[in-house]
Design a protein around this motif. Structure first.
Motif, PDB file in Angstrom:
ATOM      1  N   ASP A 154       0.858  -1.187   0.000  1.00  0.00           N
ATOM      2  CA  ASP A 154       0.000   0.000   0.000  1.00  0.00           C
ATOM      3  C   ASP A 154       0.895   1.237   0.000  1.00  0.00           C
ATOM      4  O   ASP A 154       1.597   1.493   0.988  1.00  0.00           O
ATOM      5  N   PRO A 155       0.897   2.027  -1.071  1.00  0.00           N
ATOM      6  CA  PRO A 155       1.807   3.183  -1.133  1.00  0.00           C
ATOM      7  C   PRO A 155       1.542   4.218  -0.049  1.00  0.00           C
ATOM      8  O   PRO A 155       2.435   5.023   0.260  1.00  0.00           O
ATOM      9  N   ASP A 156       0.346   4.216   0.543  1.00  0.00           N
ATOM     10  CA  ASP A 156       0.077   5.133   1.642  1.00  0.00           C
ATOM     11  C   ASP A 156       0.947   4.831   2.855  1.00  0.00           C
ATOM     12  O   ASP A 156       1.102   5.691   3.741  1.00  0.00           O
ATOM     13  N   ASN A 157       1.507   3.631   2.919  1.00  0.00           N
ATOM     14  CA  ASN A 157       2.379   3.251   4.033  1.00  0.00           C
ATOM     15  C   ASN A 157       3.861   3.446   3.718  1.00  0.00           C
ATOM     16  O   ASN A 157       4.713   3.053   4.516  1.00  0.00           O
ATOM     17  N   HIS A 158       4.166   4.046   2.578  1.00  0.00           N
ATOM     18  CA  HIS A 158       5.551   4.282   2.162  1.00  0.00           C
ATOM     19  C   HIS A 158       5.910   5.740   2.439  1.00  0.00           C
ATOM     20  O   HIS A 158       5.680   6.622   1.635  1.00  0.00           O
ATOM     21  N   GLN A 159       6.480   5.986   3.593  1.00  0.00           N
ATOM     22  CA  GLN A 159       6.881   7.338   3.976  1.00  0.00           C
ATOM     23  C   GLN A 159       8.288   7.631   3.455  1.00  0.00           C
ATOM     24  O   GLN A 159       9.120   6.727   3.380  1.00  0.00           O
ATOM     25  N   ARG A 160       8.554   8.889   3.139  1.00  0.00           N
ATOM     26  CA  ARG A 160       9.890   9.295   2.693  1.00  0.00           C
ATOM     27  C   ARG A 160      10.598  10.035   3.812  1.00  0.00           C
ATOM     28  O   ARG A 160       9.993  10.809   4.543  1.00  0.00           O
ATOM     29  N   ASP A 161      11.897   9.798   3.904  1.00  0.00           N
ATOM     30  CA  ASP A 161      12.714  10.462   4.917  1.00  0.00           C
ATOM     31  C   ASP A 161      14.099  10.687   4.333  1.00  0.00           C
ATOM     32  O   ASP A 161      14.403  10.219   3.222  1.00  0.00           O
ATOM     33  N   SER A 162      14.953  11.385   5.064  1.00  0.00           N
ATOM     34  CA  SER A 162      16.317  11.620   4.594  1.00  0.00           C
ATOM     35  C   SER A 162      17.249  11.738   5.786  1.00  0.00           C
ATOM     36  O   SER A 162      16.817  12.024   6.915  1.00  0.00           O
ATOM     37  N   ALA A 163      18.525  11.498   5.538  1.00  0.00           N
ATOM     38  CA  ALA A 163      19.548  11.619   6.567  1.00  0.00           C
ATOM     39  C   ALA A 163      20.888  11.844   5.864  1.00  0.00           C
ATOM     40  O   ALA A 163      21.062  11.508   4.690  1.00  0.00           O
ATOM     41  N   VAL A 164      21.837  12.411   6.588  1.00  0.00           N
ATOM     42  CA  VAL A 164      23.181  12.599   6.047  1.00  0.00           C
ATOM     43  C   VAL A 164      24.017  11.379   6.404  1.00  0.00           C
ATOM     44  O   VAL A 164      24.105  10.985   7.578  1.00  0.00           O
ATOM     45  N   TRP A 165      24.606  10.748   5.387  1.00  0.00           N
ATOM     46  CA  TRP A 165      25.422   9.544   5.587  1.00  0.00           C
ATOM     47  C   TRP A 165      26.716   9.717   4.793  1.00  0.00           C
ATOM     48  O   TRP A 165      26.688   9.936   3.586  1.00  0.00           O
ATOM     49  N   GLN A 166      27.845   9.655   5.501  1.00  0.00           N
ATOM     50  CA  GLN A 166      29.166   9.849   4.894  1.00  0.00           C
ATOM     51  C   GLN A 166      29.223  11.145   4.092  1.00  0.00           C
ATOM     52  O   GLN A 166      29.757  11.209   2.988  1.00  0.00           O
ATOM     53  N   GLY A 167      28.647  12.191   4.670  1.00  0.00           N
ATOM     54  CA  GLY A 167      28.707  13.511   4.064  1.00  0.00           C
ATOM     55  C   GLY A 167      27.718  13.752   2.940  1.00  0.00           C
ATOM     56  O   GLY A 167      27.710  14.843   2.346  1.00  0.00           O
ATOM     57  N   MET A 168      26.872  12.781   2.625  1.00  0.00           N
ATOM     58  CA  MET A 168      25.897  12.918   1.547  1.00  0.00           C
ATOM     59  C   MET A 168      24.485  12.778   2.111  1.00  0.00           C
ATOM     60  O   MET A 168      24.245  11.938   2.989  1.00  0.00           O
ATOM     61  N   GLU A 169      23.565  13.593   1.606  1.00  0.00           N
ATOM     62  CA  GLU A 169      22.180  13.432   2.008  1.00  0.00           C
ATOM     63  C   GLU A 169      21.559  12.285   1.236  1.00  0.00           C
ATOM     64  O   GLU A 169      21.586  12.270   0.004  1.00  0.00           O
ATOM     65  N   ARG A 170      21.016  11.343   1.976  1.00  0.00           N
ATOM     66  CA  ARG A 170      20.395  10.175   1.360  1.00  0.00           C
ATOM     67  C   ARG A 170      18.903  10.198   1.658  1.00  0.00           C
ATOM     68  O   ARG A 170      18.476  10.400   2.792  1.00  0.00           O
ATOM     69  N   HIS A 171      18.099   9.977   0.636  1.00  0.00           N
ATOM     70  CA  HIS A 171      16.654   9.877   0.787  1.00  0.00           C
ATOM     71  C   HIS A 171      16.270   8.396   0.800  1.00  0.00           C
ATOM     72  O   HIS A 171      16.832   7.595   0.041  1.00  0.00           O
ATOM     73  N   PHE A 172      15.312   8.037   1.627  1.00  0.00           N
ATOM     74  CA  PHE A 172      14.950   6.631   1.758  1.00  0.00           C
ATOM     75  C   PHE A 172      13.488   6.515   2.159  1.00  0.00           C
ATOM     76  O   PHE A 172      12.840   7.498   2.534  1.00  0.00           O
ATOM     77  N   TYR A 173      12.976   5.287   2.085  1.00  0.00           N
ATOM     78  CA  TYR A 173      11.609   4.994   2.485  1.00  0.00           C
ATOM     79  C   TYR A 173      11.581   4.426   3.900  1.00  0.00           C
ATOM     80  O   TYR A 173      12.509   3.729   4.331  1.00  0.00           O
ATOM     81  N   ARG A 174      10.491   4.720   4.604  1.00  0.00           N
ATOM     82  CA  ARG A 174      10.207   4.132   5.910  1.00  0.00           C
ATOM     83  C   ARG A 174       8.801   3.548   5.858  1.00  0.00           C
ATOM     84  O   ARG A 174       7.891   4.147   5.292  1.00  0.00           O
ATOM     85  N   MET A 175       8.632   2.383   6.479  1.00  0.00           N
ATOM     86  CA  MET A 175       7.328   1.732   6.531  1.00  0.00           C
ATOM     87  C   MET A 175       7.073   1.276   7.964  1.00  0.00           C
ATOM     88  O   MET A 175       7.330   0.127   8.329  1.00  0.00           O
ATOM     89  N   PRO A 176       6.567   2.168   8.824  1.00  0.00           N
ATOM     90  CA  PRO A 176       6.318   1.790  10.217  1.00  0.00           C
ATOM     91  C   PRO A 176       5.177   0.775  10.304  1.00  0.00           C
ATOM     92  O   PRO A 176       4.124   0.953   9.693  1.00  0.00           O
ATOM     93  N   TYR A 177       5.405  -0.271  11.070  1.00  0.00           N
ATOM     94  CA  TYR A 177       4.379  -1.295  11.263  1.00  0.00           C
ATOM     95  C   TYR A 177       4.420  -1.740  12.725  1.00  0.00           C
ATOM     96  O   TYR A 177       5.348  -2.435  13.154  1.00  0.00           O
ATOM     97  N   GLY A 178       3.432  -1.313  13.516  1.00  0.00           N
ATOM     98  CA  GLY A 178       3.426  -1.664  14.929  1.00  0.00           C
ATOM     99  C   GLY A 178       4.689  -1.180  15.617  1.00  0.00           C
ATOM    100  O   GLY A 178       5.044   0.000  15.541  1.00  0.00           O
ATOM    101  N   ASP A 179       5.371  -2.094  16.270  1.00  0.00           N
ATOM    102  CA  ASP A 179       6.610  -1.747  16.973  1.00  0.00           C
ATOM    103  C   ASP A 179       7.832  -1.735  16.050  1.00  0.00           C
ATOM    104  O   ASP A 179       8.938  -1.445  16.514  1.00  0.00           O
ATOM    105  N   TRP A 180       7.633  -2.052  14.771  1.00  0.00           N
ATOM    106  CA  TRP A 180       8.763  -2.211  13.864  1.00  0.00           C
ATOM    107  C   TRP A 180       8.895  -1.014  12.921  1.00  0.00           C
ATOM    108  O   TRP A 180       7.891  -0.494  12.443  1.00  0.00           O
ATOM    109  N   MET A 181      10.135  -0.615  12.666  1.00  0.00           N
ATOM    110  CA  MET A 181      10.406   0.432  11.685  1.00  0.00           C
ATOM    111  C   MET A 181      11.191  -0.197  10.530  1.00  0.00           C
ATOM    112  O   MET A 181      12.380  -0.507  10.662  1.00  0.00           O
ATOM    113  N   ILE A 182      10.518  -0.406   9.425  1.00  0.00           N
ATOM    114  CA  ILE A 182      11.126  -0.989   8.236  1.00  0.00           C
ATOM    115  C   ILE A 182      11.659   0.169   7.400  1.00  0.00           C
ATOM    116  O   ILE A 182      10.913   1.062   7.007  1.00  0.00           O
ATOM    117  N   TRP A 183      12.961   0.178   7.138  1.00  0.00           N
ATOM    118  CA  TRP A 183      13.537   1.286   6.389  1.00  0.00           C
ATOM    119  C   TRP A 183      14.810   0.799   5.690  1.00  0.00           C
ATOM    120  O   TRP A 183      15.143  -0.371   5.691  1.00  0.00           O
TER     121      TRP A 183
END
Length: 214
Positions: free
Chosen positions: A169-198
């Motif tokens: 379900d694309p409604d459960n595909h959240q977008r986020d970003s973080a800096v990793w090794q000096g580069m900004e990386r964009h990624f998906y997060r899919m929270p499910y209950g107590d679990w954070m799938i990313w």
């Protein structure tokens, strides 16, 4: 793309049909056009310049009458790479494996005790090129019930299941970003209950959505 004529949505039968009839470019050419690679076009040349090690993961879709489930693990905190993250069973392809399918089945047996005779490898997704130095082949598979999970405590902290309908379900595909090794990386997060799938796992699941269900 047509699913099996009488397959229920998000059933293992429907999943199998879609996996065998993927949309888009051929698998071997499509990696940069899917998942979080699309969110990070500036990193593609960097990844292609890495000395990548081949790896494989098993994407286990469990055949249940009330809807298919996807089997996932949480890696232990003691592992050198991707510690504590949500992951598919998998790892580096050994010289004796011969194929990503054999490697994925072997790793699933070693990590969570999933006997390979319960697993039907169906198809591959496009490779996932990881910034950590791996070229990962996701092996789509259908798993029949009857197995008993025995996690390797040195590698796997938890094993759990998520409905395929939730993950696709694309409604459960959240977008986020973080800096990793000096580069900004964009990624998906899919929270499910107590679990954070990313991270890599969410990127592979997003690719599966785009190839099979979008």
């Amino acid at each position: 793309m047509k699913a099996a004529a009488f397959a229920l949505p998000f059933s293992a039968e429907d999943f199998r049909s879609r996996a065998l009839d993927q949309r888009g470019l051929p698998v071997e050419l499509a990696w940069r056009h899917h998942g979080d690679h699309v969110l990070n076009p500036e990193s593609i040349s960097h990844i292609e310049g890495l000395n990548l090690r081949d790896a494989a993961v098993l994407v286990p879709v469990i055949d249940d009458e009330d809807g298919a489930k996807v089997l996932l693990t949480q890696r232990t905190q003691s592992l050198r790479k991707h510690s504590g993250q949500i992951a598919f069973p998998g790892g580096a392809i050994d010289p004796g494996d011969g194929s990503p399918e054999v490697a994925a089945l072997r790793e699933a047996e070693e990590e969570i005790g999933l006997p390979r005779h319960f697993v039907e490898p169906v198809a591959r997704l496009p490779d996932y090129y990881a910034m950590t130095g791996f070229r990962i082949t996701p092996v789509l598979s259908v798993v029949r019930r009857g197995f008993e999970i025995r996690p390797n405590p040195h590698e796997v902290a938890h094993v759990f299941e998520v409905p395929l309908s939730f993950l696709m379900d694309p409604d459960n595909h959240q977008r986020d970003s973080a800096v990793w090794q000096g580069m900004e990386r964009h990624f998906y997060r899919m929270p499910y209950g107590d679990w954070m799938i990313w991270g890599i796992t969410a990127g592979i699941l997003r690719t599966m959505f785009e190839r099979l269900y979008a």
